[in-house]
Design a protein around this motif. Structure first.
Motif, PDB file in Angstrom:
ATOM      1  N   THR A   1       0.833  -1.198   0.000  1.00 49.94           N
ATOM      2  CA  THR A   1       0.000   0.000   0.000  1.00 49.94           C
ATOM      3  C   THR A   1       0.868   1.248   0.000  1.00 49.94           C
ATOM      4  N   ARG A   2       1.928   1.246   0.803  1.00 48.84           N
ATOM      5  CA  ARG A   2       2.848   2.397   0.845  1.00 48.84           C
ATOM      6  C   ARG A   2       3.508   2.601  -0.508  1.00 48.84           C
ATOM      7  N   MET A   3       3.904   1.512  -1.169  1.00 48.84           N
ATOM      8  CA  MET A   3       4.539   1.609  -2.480  1.00 48.84           C
ATOM      9  C   MET A   3       3.574   2.244  -3.489  1.00 48.84           C
ATOM     10  N   ILE A   4       2.326   1.813  -3.472  1.00 47.99           N
ATOM     11  CA  ILE A   4       1.326   2.367  -4.391  1.00 47.99           C
ATOM     12  C   ILE A   4       1.120   3.847  -4.112  1.00 47.99           C
ATOM     13  N   GLN A   5       1.044   4.221  -2.845  1.00 52.20           N
ATOM     14  CA  GLN A   5       0.892   5.634  -2.491  1.00 52.20           C
ATOM     15  C   GLN A   5       2.100   6.444  -2.955  1.00 52.20           C
ATOM     16  N   ASP A   6       3.309   5.906  -2.782  1.00 52.57           N
ATOM     17  CA  ASP A   6       4.524   6.600  -3.224  1.00 52.57           C
ATOM     18  C   ASP A   6       4.532   6.774  -4.736  1.00 52.57           C
ATOM     19  N   LEU A   7       4.130   5.751  -5.461  1.00 53.81           N
ATOM     20  CA  LEU A   7       4.086   5.848  -6.921  1.00 53.81           C
ATOM     21  C   LEU A   7       3.062   6.894  -7.364  1.00 53.81           C
ATOM     22  N   GLN A   8       1.917   6.946  -6.684  1.00 54.99           N
ATOM     23  CA  GLN A   8       0.915   7.955  -7.012  1.00 54.99           C
ATOM     24  C   GLN A   8       1.444   9.359  -6.718  1.00 54.99           C
ATOM     25  N   GLU A   9       2.177   9.501  -5.610  1.00 57.54           N
ATOM     26  CA  GLU A   9       2.764  10.798  -5.278  1.00 57.54           C
ATOM     27  C   GLU A   9       3.799  11.212  -6.324  1.00 57.54           C
ATOM     28  N   MET A  10       4.578  10.250  -6.809  1.00 58.54           N
ATOM     29  CA  MET A  10       5.560  10.557  -7.860  1.00 58.54           C
ATOM     30  C   MET A  10       4.862  10.991  -9.144  1.00 58.54           C
ATOM     31  N   ASP A  11       3.773  10.332  -9.483  1.00 57.53           N
ATOM     32  CA  ASP A  11       3.005  10.735 -10.667  1.00 57.53           C
ATOM     33  C   ASP A  11       2.535  12.177 -10.543  1.00 57.53           C
ATOM     34  N   ARG A  12       2.011  12.521  -9.361  1.00 58.94           N
ATOM     35  CA  ARG A  12       1.541  13.892  -9.142  1.00 58.94           C
ATOM     36  C   ARG A  12       2.695  14.888  -9.235  1.00 58.94           C
ATOM     37  N   ALA A  13       3.856  14.525  -8.710  1.00 66.67           N
ATOM     38  CA  ALA A  13       5.011  15.429  -8.749  1.00 66.67           C
ATOM     39  C   ALA A  13       5.467  15.674 -10.180  1.00 66.67           C
ATOM     40  N   VAL A  14       5.479  14.632 -11.000  1.00 67.34           N
ATOM     41  CA  VAL A  14       5.892  14.791 -12.395  1.00 67.34           C
ATOM     42  C   VAL A  14       4.871  15.641 -13.153  1.00 67.34           C
ATOM     43  N   GLU A  15       3.579  15.398 -12.922  1.00 62.99           N
ATOM     44  CA  GLU A  15       2.538  16.206 -13.563  1.00 62.99           C
ATOM     45  C   GLU A  15       2.645  17.664 -13.137  1.00 62.99           C
ATOM     46  N   LEU A  16       2.894  17.891 -11.855  1.00 58.20           N
ATOM     47  CA  LEU A  16       3.028  19.258 -11.360  1.00 58.20           C
ATOM     48  C   LEU A  16       4.230  19.949 -11.989  1.00 58.20           C
ATOM     49  N   ALA A  17       5.353  19.245 -12.072  1.00 63.53           N
ATOM     50  CA  ALA A  17       6.552  19.834 -12.677  1.00 63.53           C
ATOM     51  C   ALA A  17       6.289  20.209 -14.131  1.00 63.53           C
ATOM     52  N   ALA A  18       5.596  19.346 -14.870  1.00 59.25           N
ATOM     53  CA  ALA A  18       5.290  19.642 -16.267  1.00 59.25           C
ATOM     54  C   ALA A  18       4.371  20.851 -16.371  1.00 59.25           C
ATOM     55  N   THR A  19       3.372  20.936 -15.504  1.00 52.69           N
ATOM     56  CA  THR A  19       2.447  22.069 -15.515  1.00 52.69           C
ATOM     57  C   THR A  19       3.173  23.361 -15.162  1.00 52.69           C
ATOM     58  N   LEU A  20       4.026  23.301 -14.137  1.00 55.25           N
ATOM     59  CA  LEU A  20       4.780  24.486 -13.742  1.00 55.25           C
ATOM     60  C   LEU A  20       5.673  24.989 -14.875  1.00 55.25           C
TER      61      LEU A  20
ATOM     62  N   MET B   1      13.990  11.521  -6.132  1.00 61.33           N
ATOM     63  CA  MET B   1      14.840  10.345  -6.297  1.00 61.33           C
ATOM     64  C   MET B   1      14.706   9.433  -5.076  1.00 61.33           C
ATOM     65  N   ASN B   2      14.639  10.042  -3.892  1.00 59.06           N
ATOM     66  CA  ASN B   2      14.457   9.273  -2.668  1.00 59.06           C
ATOM     67  C   ASN B   2      13.123   8.524  -2.697  1.00 59.06           C
ATOM     68  N   LEU B   3      12.065   9.187  -3.222  1.00 55.53           N
ATOM     69  CA  LEU B   3      10.751   8.538  -3.324  1.00 55.53           C
ATOM     70  C   LEU B   3      10.813   7.313  -4.228  1.00 55.53           C
ATOM     71  N   VAL B   4      11.535   7.420  -5.339  1.00 56.22           N
ATOM     72  CA  VAL B   4      11.670   6.283  -6.256  1.00 56.22           C
ATOM     73  C   VAL B   4      12.369   5.130  -5.546  1.00 56.22           C
ATOM     74  N   LEU B   5      13.452   5.425  -4.842  1.00 53.09           N
ATOM     75  CA  LEU B   5      14.174   4.381  -4.113  1.00 53.09           C
ATOM     76  C   LEU B   5      13.293   3.768  -3.030  1.00 53.09           C
ATOM     77  N   ARG B   6      12.508   4.603  -2.329  1.00 54.18           N
ATOM     78  CA  ARG B   6      11.613   4.092  -1.288  1.00 54.18           C
ATOM     79  C   ARG B   6      10.535   3.188  -1.889  1.00 54.18           C
ATOM     80  N   ALA B   7       9.955   3.601  -3.013  1.00 53.00           N
ATOM     81  CA  ALA B   7       8.917   2.789  -3.653  1.00 53.00           C
ATOM     82  C   ALA B   7       9.490   1.433  -4.074  1.00 53.00           C
ATOM     83  N   TYR B   8      10.716   1.448  -4.598  1.00 53.91           N
ATOM     84  CA  TYR B   8      11.368   0.191  -4.992  1.00 53.91           C
ATOM     85  C   TYR B   8      11.596  -0.689  -3.763  1.00 53.91           C
ATOM     86  N   MET B   9      12.108  -0.095  -2.680  1.00 53.08           N
ATOM     87  CA  MET B   9      12.336  -0.835  -1.445  1.00 53.08           C
ATOM     88  C   MET B   9      11.025  -1.430  -0.937  1.00 53.08           C
TER      89      MET B   9
END
Length: 108
Positions: free
Chosen positions: A13-32, A79-87
């Motif tokens: 569940t934590r991994m899925i939440q982290d992946l969703q947060e990463m998706d939002r961060a990438v979308e936000l960066a593109a919008t910004l 980058m830390n979020l990606v490593l955490r999601a993988y872990m």
């Protein structure tokens, strides 16, 4: 079907939440990058570091580092979020990995 332990389900569940947060961060960066004036993107708005993080020296492929840096401020946290999601994926047995062993070959 694999029977997961409670701890493995929590990590999944934590991994899925982290992946969703990463998706939002990438979308936000593109919008910004499209909507916000460039001067605003260089404003110093960094949050203080988490006191539980350690400074390390890490070698990363240049293209990977360049891609993360293009996301703007906070790229190291992403980058830390990606490593955490993988872990979390490995710990929850959602991701199969050949590297889930320590240097002595013991499973981690």
């Amino acid at each position: 079907m694999t029977d997961y332990t409670r701890a493995e389900r929590r990590r999944q569940t934590r991994m899925i939440q982290d992946l969703q947060e990463m998706d939002r961060a990438v979308e936000l960066a593109a919008t910004l990058n499209k909507l916000v004036p460039g001067e605003w993107l260089v404003a110093d708005n960094r949050a203080p570091c988490d006191p539980h993080k350690d400074r390390v020296t890490l070698r990363i492929d240049r293209d990977v580092l360049a891609w993360y840096r293009k996301l703007g401020r906070g790229y190291q946290g992403r980058m830390n979020l990606v490593l955490r999601a993988y872990m979390d994926g490995i710990v929850s047995r959602s991701v199969k990995d050949f590297g889930a062993f320590d240097w002595q070959g013991r499973e981690i």
